[in-house]
Design an enzyme around this catalytic site. Structure first.
Site, mmCIF file in Angstrom:
data_model
loop_
_atom_site.group_PDB
_atom_site.id
_atom_site.type_symbol
_atom_site.label_atom_id
_atom_site.label_comp_id
_atom_site.label_asym_id
_atom_site.label_seq_id
_atom_site.Cartn_x
_atom_site.Cartn_y
_atom_site.Cartn_z
ATOM 1 N N GLY A 233 -8.411 -13.417 -8.419
ATOM 2 C CA GLY A 233 -8.907 -12.650 -7.278
ATOM 3 C C GLY A 233 -8.286 -13.046 -5.946
ATOM 4 N N SER B 95 -2.554 -11.031 -8.714
ATOM 5 C CA SER B 95 -2.532 -10.295 -9.979
ATOM 6 C C SER B 95 -2.735 -11.149 -11.217
ATOM 7 C CB SER B 95 -1.231 -9.515 -10.124
ATOM 8 O OG SER B 95 -1.426 -8.255 -9.557
ATOM 9 N N SER B 96 -3.768 -11.964 -11.186
ATOM 10 C CA SER B 96 -4.120 -12.690 -12.408
ATOM 11 C C SER B 96 -4.476 -11.697 -13.507
ATOM 12 C CB SER B 96 -5.289 -13.646 -12.152
ATOM 13 O OG SER B 96 -6.489 -12.937 -11.905
ATOM 14 N N HIS C 8 0.827 -1.211 0.000
ATOM 15 C CA HIS C 8 0.000 0.000 0.000
ATOM 16 C C HIS C 8 0.860 1.260 0.000
ATOM 17 C CE1 HIS C 8 -4.252 -1.070 0.108
ATOM 18 N NE2 HIS C 8 -3.918 -2.144 0.787
ATOM 19 N N ASP D 79 2.758 1.791 -3.069
ATOM 20 C CA ASP D 79 3.110 2.022 -4.485
ATOM 21 C C ASP D 79 2.475 3.318 -4.976
ATOM 22 O OD1 ASP D 79 0.590 0.804 -4.331
ATOM 23 O OD2 ASP D 79 0.776 -0.167 -6.294
ATOM 24 N N ASP E 99 2.001 -4.336 -10.213
ATOM 25 C CA ASP E 99 1.544 -5.622 -10.741
ATOM 26 C C ASP E 99 2.050 -5.878 -12.156
ATOM 27 O OD1 ASP E 99 0.237 -5.408 -8.385
ATOM 28 O OD2 ASP E 99 -1.794 -5.362 -9.227
ATOM 29 N N GLY F 29 -5.284 -11.865 -4.952
ATOM 30 C CA GLY F 29 -4.235 -10.890 -4.650
ATOM 31 C C GLY F 29 -2.917 -11.247 -5.324
ATOM 32 N N TYR G 237 -9.980 0.195 -0.813
ATOM 33 C CA TYR G 237 -8.782 0.669 -1.523
ATOM 34 C C TYR G 237 -8.865 2.180 -1.750
ATOM 35 C CZ TYR G 237 -5.225 1.020 -5.203
ATOM 36 O OH TYR G 237 -4.138 1.375 -5.958
HETATM 37 P P1 ADP Z 1 -6.383 -10.455 -9.210
HETATM 38 O O1 ADP Z 1 -5.722 -9.646 -10.254
HETATM 39 O O2 ADP Z 1 -5.883 -10.161 -7.849
HETATM 40 O O3 ADP Z 1 -6.352 -11.923 -9.474
HETATM 41 P P2 ADP Z 1 -8.650 -9.032 -10.186
HETATM 42 O O4 ADP Z 1 -10.050 -8.896 -9.709
HETATM 43 O O5 ADP Z 1 -7.849 -7.814 -10.402
HETATM 44 O O6 ADP Z 1 -7.918 -10.033 -9.192
HETATM 45 O O7 ADP Z 1 -8.653 -9.802 -11.567
HETATM 46 C C1 ADP Z 1 -9.386 -11.006 -11.710
HETATM 47 C C2 ADP Z 1 -10.171 -10.935 -13.006
HETATM 48 O O8 ADP Z 1 -9.262 -10.988 -14.120
HETATM 49 C C3 ADP Z 1 -11.081 -12.122 -13.203
HETATM 50 O O9 ADP Z 1 -12.333 -11.917 -12.580
HETATM 51 C C4 ADP Z 1 -11.207 -12.168 -14.729
HETATM 52 O O10 ADP Z 1 -12.160 -11.218 -15.186
HETATM 53 C C5 ADP Z 1 -9.847 -11.701 -15.194
HETATM 54 N N1 ADP Z 1 -8.971 -12.850 -15.501
HETATM 55 C C6 ADP Z 1 -7.795 -13.145 -14.906
HETATM 56 N N2 ADP Z 1 -7.253 -14.262 -15.433
HETATM 57 C C7 ADP Z 1 -8.100 -14.661 -16.391
HETATM 58 C C8 ADP Z 1 -8.116 -15.762 -17.310
HETATM 59 N N3 ADP Z 1 -7.134 -16.665 -17.328
HETATM 60 N N4 ADP Z 1 -9.162 -15.858 -18.153
HETATM 61 C C9 ADP Z 1 -10.158 -14.952 -18.125
HETATM 62 N N5 ADP Z 1 -10.208 -13.926 -17.288
HETATM 63 C C10 ADP Z 1 -9.204 -13.766 -16.427
HETATM 64 MG MG MG Z 2 -5.804 -7.524 -10.374
#
Ligand code: ADP
Ligand code: MG
Length: 390
Positions: free
Chosen positions: A129, A133-134, A43, A45, A179, A131, A229
């Site tokens: 989701g 950074s998918s 927190h 950045d 991220d 944390g 946030y």
């Molecule tokens: P975090 O980044 O912490 O995982 P976020 O809420 O910022 O959480 O991002 C998650 C969102 O990113 C998912 O709800 C989806 O919409 C999208 N996402 C991430 N990875 C994929 C994937 N492999 N395929 C489709 N959507 C994805």
């Molecule tokens: Mg994210």
């Protein structure tokens, strides 16, 4: 109970198999980009602070093939395929996951690139989701894929900023640069120190193979009605204004203490977190640079306590996971533990001896499950390679 990390080769094979099954084409371009976990510097950045993340051995992988049209057909696990016209200005869609991609496409269009039509399939081993950074992994992977399709190479920082802009403009998340920088710049055996004031990344060696990082997803997410946030960010802006400085980097703890009355209890504590966390992160970097881990536990514990008590972004489940790890202690192979990411749920990070990782994970799993009734997701990682074409 360490969950294994699927090798990149297997993820690639999965993405190609799905691409064949869904669109009946063989993949010719494959991109991968990792998620990230932050070791310390939380927190801050968005406060011109320092962060010290690493890319993790969990990836988004996309397999694709040009289709001789101007349309992208894209699919991912559990979703219907989408079609995007690559000649049009991109608009925000009701299909949430597609917006990260639309934002990246718009970034390339803004550069003046002409993107050829393609079919693509996305697979991922980054928990969504949690944390980790998918979303940044998805953006950076997709941007790397488009580099491959357009046959252009962006500077790494340019790619990361393009991905960040996609997240701002199309996902509506006003995130800092950590991220996307971590996913883009990641390197094997290296941590990434990012000076968020200048935006410059510096690699910090994490070469001691006897150490690993355990990520424990608490599998809870407490959505706060007050938008946790945004209110935290606002409090740091207000604090800085009251202290009367342009940047948190120029603020000392003495100055925060001197303004205690004026700041009021809440903004005072938010400010104390920012200034102390900037210091802890710099101290941790010094220690990593000389391979001295004697203080790292204290710094991680200090970071967690500050996030819990002063910044108030922890929660019972994160506190519990950190306590289980901390109680295992140095004898059991734990060097330090803290919550990581935005907070209110999500994951913790535990620095540990690699040889003890399995036993530590077992303890974390069993005790967390016993006390909460929730099955956590736990895996170990070393710093991984950032976004690249395969
Ligand atoms: P975090 O980044 O912490 O995982 P976020 O809420 O910022 O959480 O991002 C998650 C969102 O990113 C998912 O709800 C989806 O919409 C999208 N996402 C991430 N990875 C994929 C994937 N492999 N395929 C489709 N959507 C994805
Ligand atoms: Mg994210």
């Amino acid at each position: 109970m360490l969950q294994p990390n699927k090798p990149l080769a297997d993820l690639t094979a999965d993405a190609k198999a799905h691409l064949l099954e869904t669109f009946n084409v063989e993949g010719t371009v494959v991109a991968a980009a990792p998620g990230r976990v932050n070791l310390i510097g939380e927190h801050i950045d968005y406060c011109d602070g320092f962060v010290l993340p690493l890319a993790i051995e969990r990836y988004v992988v996309i397999a694709a093939r040009a289709n001789e049209s101007s349309i992208a057909r894209i699919s991912t696990e559990g979703q219907d395929p989408i079609e995007i016209d690559l000649t049009q200005k991109q608009e925000i869609s009701d299909i949430k996951w597609s917006n990260y991609l639309r934002g990246v496409i718009q970034g390339f269009l803004d550069r003046g690139d002409r993107i050829p039509g393609f079919d693509a399939y996305i697979v991922s081993s980054v928990p969504l989701g949690a944390g980790l950074s998918s979303s940044a992994a998805l953006e950076c992977c997709f941007a790397t894929l488009i580099e491959g399709l357009v046959d252009t190479v962006l500077r790494t920082s340019e790619k990361a900023l393009l991905a960040q802009k996609a997240e701002h403009d199309f996902a509506g998340v006003p995130c800092g640069i950590m991220d996307q920088f971590a996913s883009a710049f990641g390197k094997k055996d290296q941590l990434i120190l990012i000076d968020c004031q200048t935006g410059d990344p510096e690699m910090v060696p994490f070469s001691d193979q006897s150490l690993s990082i355990i990520v424990s997803n608490t599998c809870v997410s407490h959505d706060l009605s007050d938008g946790g946030y945004a209110t935290r960010r606002k409090a740091t802006e207000d604090g800085l204004a009251i202290i009367g400085k342009k940047s948190w980097r120029d603020v000392t703890m003495e100055e925060v203490l001197a303004k205690k009355e004026e700041l009021g209890d809440v903004i005072f504590r938010r400010s104390r977190h920012v200034v102390s966390e900037i210091q802890r992160t710099q101290d941790a970097v010094k220690d990593f640079k000389v391979n001295d881990f004697s203080q790292i536990g204290k710094l991680m514990a200090g970071s967690h306590a500050s996030l819990r008590d002063d910044f108030e972004v922890s929660c019972d489940e994160l506190d519990l996971m950190v306590k289980i790890a901390t109680d295992i202690g140095f004898e059991g192979g734990v060097l330090g533990a803290r919550m990581t990411g935005g907070g209110f749920g999500g994951s913790t990070v535990t620095l540990c001896r690699t040889s003890d990782a399995e036993a530590i994970a077992k303890q974390l799993h069993e005790q967390y499950l016993e006390k909460t009734g929730i099955t956590p997701l736990i895996f170990a990682t070393r710093p991984a390679q950032g976004a690249h074409l395969l």
